[in-house]
Design an enzyme around this catalytic site. Structure first.
Site, mmCIF file in Angstrom:
data_model
loop_
_atom_site.group_PDB
_atom_site.id
_atom_site.type_symbol
_atom_site.label_atom_id
_atom_site.label_comp_id
_atom_site.label_asym_id
_atom_site.label_seq_id
_atom_site.Cartn_x
_atom_site.Cartn_y
_atom_site.Cartn_z
ATOM 1 N N LYS A 113 0.958 -1.272 -0.044
ATOM 2 C CA LYS A 113 -0.016 0.097 0.126
ATOM 3 C C LYS A 113 0.784 1.055 -0.163
ATOM 4 O O LYS A 113 0.645 2.103 -0.798
ATOM 5 C CB LYS A 113 -0.974 0.126 1.226
ATOM 6 C CG LYS A 113 -2.100 -1.140 0.865
ATOM 7 C CD LYS A 113 -2.858 -1.091 2.478
ATOM 8 C CE LYS A 113 -3.855 -2.428 2.201
ATOM 9 N NZ LYS A 113 -4.454 -2.910 3.535
ATOM 10 N N GLN A 122 -4.143 -1.304 9.725
ATOM 11 C CA GLN A 122 -4.365 -2.799 9.379
ATOM 12 C C GLN A 122 -4.544 -3.603 10.189
ATOM 13 O O GLN A 122 -4.157 -3.745 11.427
ATOM 14 C CB GLN A 122 -2.594 -2.940 8.815
ATOM 15 C CG GLN A 122 -2.583 -4.434 8.081
ATOM 16 C CD GLN A 122 -3.285 -4.328 6.825
ATOM 17 O OE1 GLN A 122 -3.326 -3.419 6.004
ATOM 18 N NE2 GLN A 122 -3.946 -5.584 6.536
ATOM 19 N N ASP A 169 -10.929 3.149 4.586
ATOM 20 C CA ASP A 169 -11.323 1.865 4.330
ATOM 21 C C ASP A 169 -12.982 1.496 4.179
ATOM 22 O O ASP A 169 -13.248 0.409 4.189
ATOM 23 C CB ASP A 169 -10.805 0.910 5.750
ATOM 24 C CG ASP A 169 -9.335 0.154 5.460
ATOM 25 O OD1 ASP A 169 -9.314 -0.166 4.388
ATOM 26 O OD2 ASP A 169 -8.772 0.116 6.224
#
Ligand SMILES: NC(=O)c1ccc[n+]([C@@H]2O[C@H](COP(=O)([O-])OP(=O)(O)OC[C@H]3O[C@@H](n4cnc5c(N)ncnc54)[C@H](OP(=O)(O)O)[C@@H]3O)[C@@H](O)[C@H]2O)c1
Length: 304
Positions: free
Chosen positions: A52, A96, A119
């Site tokens: 990412k 994460q 997200d």
């Protein structure tokens, strides 16, 4: 064999568009920024976060990798999130998952500013999505919609069956399909006579987490199959069940001792009209959509 829906090519096109957007924003003095929070040393998470951060660099976004230790407390993480919420150079906050057991994941995700929630996990964004308001949608289901759109697969009026009802894939995928006027059925582990439902699907989205769970008998000939699943298989028995005679796979399996299969038995692709392969289908879209969401968040926050 159905047409392959090439996720790598679609993700590449989206990333090019994001890079162009980033250039246009730079001309206005704006550089979208992503904070990636990676707790502890989970190898799979390290790989995901690294790719990412690398993609940010590739596309011209700013990124800040923050790596709290594995024994971090919920309080310390909440403080970190509060700082990131307040930073003007950060447009997107990515935490994460999974987090260590002692950290209250829900509390943390709820603490992220919904406007920086790239997200799309915050309940405010889930609510906005349901209401049809502009929202940061979870990346994987948003990627599924891009695959359908860019492949010219009609959605309006089609029967879309989503197997799986997680907050990060199944539910938002169903909501996005509904907004595009599909007739949506959501199935889960308590669904009765699953096969009768899936075999009526024009578009079948599998987000279950079980290797090759959807068999050819569960698929309507000509249907579009979207396989979200990522399952690592390691035994010869499983390999032969899904890939016997596939020489390329055989090579990978011999070299690594494992290979990846989705939630759809690859034999079902033979009766499909179109399908996303695993790997190379939905997977690549997730990072592309994270980048797109970060740029979108940067624009939305500045009213651009
Ligand atoms: N491509 C990507 O970037 C990406 C991103 C995220 C996830 N994934 C993959 O997608 C898959 C799903 O992920 P997830 O996070 O949504 O998983 P999850 O949270 O474990 O949810 C799985 C869903 O499948 C349902 N299910 C389980 N067994 C079933 C059965 N026998 N019949 C019907 N439904 C059943 C569950 O039903 P209940 O709710 O009744 O338990 C649940 O709703 C996994 O393989 C994951 O690795 C891929």
């Amino acid at each position: 064999m159905g047409t392959i829906l090439d996720g790598v090519a679609i993700a590449t096109a989206i990333k090019q568009e994001v890079a162009e957007d980033v250039k246009a924003l730079a001309a206005r003095g704006v550089r979208p920024g992503l904070a990636a929070v990676l707790v502890g040393n989970v190898p799979a998470s390290e790989i995901y976060v690294r790719s990412k951060v690398n993609t940010c660099a590739e596309l011209g976004l700013y990124s800040d990798l923050i790596t709290p230790p594995a024994d971090v407390t919920t309080e310390a993480m909440l403080e970190l999130v509060a700082q990131l919420n307040g930073r003007d150079d950060i447009d997107g906050i990515l935490i994460q998952l999974p987090l260590p057991k002692q950290v209250d994941t829900k509390a943390l995700l709820n603490a992220v500013d919904p406007d920086k929630d790239v997200d799309g996990f915050h309940p405010v964004n889930a609510g906005r999505l349901q209401a049809g308001w502009p929202a940061l949608a979870p990346c994987t289901p948003a990627g599924v919609m891009e695959i359908l759109k860019r492949s010219g697969i009609p959605v309006s009026g089609q029967h879309a069956v989503v197997v799986g009802r997680s907050d990060i894939v199944g539910k938002p995928a169903a909501m996005l399909l509904l907004h595009k006027n599909a007739t949506v059925t959501i199935c889960h582990s308590k669904t009765r006579d699953l096969e009768a439902i899936t075999s009526d699907a024009d578009i079948l989205v599998a987000a279950i987490g079980r290797a090759g769970f959807i068999t050819p008998a569960m698929v309507k000939p000509g249907a579009t199959l979207i396989d979200v699943g990522i399952n690592r298989i390691t035994t010869r028995e499983e390999f032969d069940r899904f890939f016997k005679g596939d020489l390329r796979r055989e090579e990978t399996f011999a070299k690594r001792g494992s290979t990846i299969v989705g939630d759809i038995d690859p034999h079902a692709f033979e009766v499909a009209g179109a399908y996303t392969p695993v790997p190379g289908g939905v997977g690549p879209l997730t990072i592309a959509m994270l980048m797109a969401n970060t740029v979108r968040a940067a624009k939305m926050r500045r009213g651009l």
